[in-house]
Design a protein around this motif. Structure first.
Motif, PDB file in Angstrom:
ATOM      1  N   LYS A  84       0.833  -1.209   0.000  1.00  0.00           N
ATOM      2  CA  LYS A  84       0.000   0.000   0.000  1.00  0.00           C
ATOM      3  C   LYS A  84       0.866   1.257   0.000  1.00  0.00           C
ATOM      4  O   LYS A  84       0.636   2.178  -0.778  1.00  0.00           O
ATOM      5  N   ASN A 104       2.639   1.592  -3.408  1.00  0.00           N
ATOM      6  CA  ASN A 104       1.698   1.945  -4.470  1.00  0.00           C
ATOM      7  C   ASN A 104       1.162   3.366  -4.305  1.00  0.00           C
ATOM      8  O   ASN A 104       0.981   4.084  -5.287  1.00  0.00           O
ATOM      9  N   ASP A 105       0.917   3.782  -3.066  1.00  0.00           N
ATOM     10  CA  ASP A 105       0.367   5.124  -2.816  1.00  0.00           C
ATOM     11  C   ASP A 105       1.405   6.232  -2.929  1.00  0.00           C
ATOM     12  O   ASP A 105       1.109   7.316  -3.425  1.00  0.00           O
TER      13      ASP A 105
END
Length: 81
Positions: free
Chosen positions: A30, A33-34
């Motif tokens: 996460k 990806n963020d």
């Protein structure tokens, strides 16, 4: 698809240890990806040798990671690298 075929005994299965990365894989994916998709794109270009415009880590374990990437090739499209 592509896979490795093999077998293990029930004893080997029960004796197997959990992947030490498993508890952290979700939060790491996460975060990457963020906040660091540009780094993932750079890794695809460097290690897989293909240019891409988007890249998202979809699995992660102690053996490596699987990345879904939009390749910059004729026809475009997404591929797992």
């Amino acid at each position: 698809g592509f896979a490795m075929a093999g077998s293990i005994s029930p004893e080997e299965y029960y004796a197997a240890k959990p992947d030490p990365i498993a508890p952290f894989a979700g939060p790491v994916m996460k975060h990457m990806n963020d906040d660091h998709s540009d780094s993932t794109i750079a890794m695809v270009k460097h290690y897989a040798g293909v240019a891409c415009s988007e890249a998202q880590i979809v699995s992660l374990d102690s053996m490596g990671m699987t990345v879904k990437a939009k390749l910059e090739v004729a026809g475009g499209g997404f591929a797992k690298v």
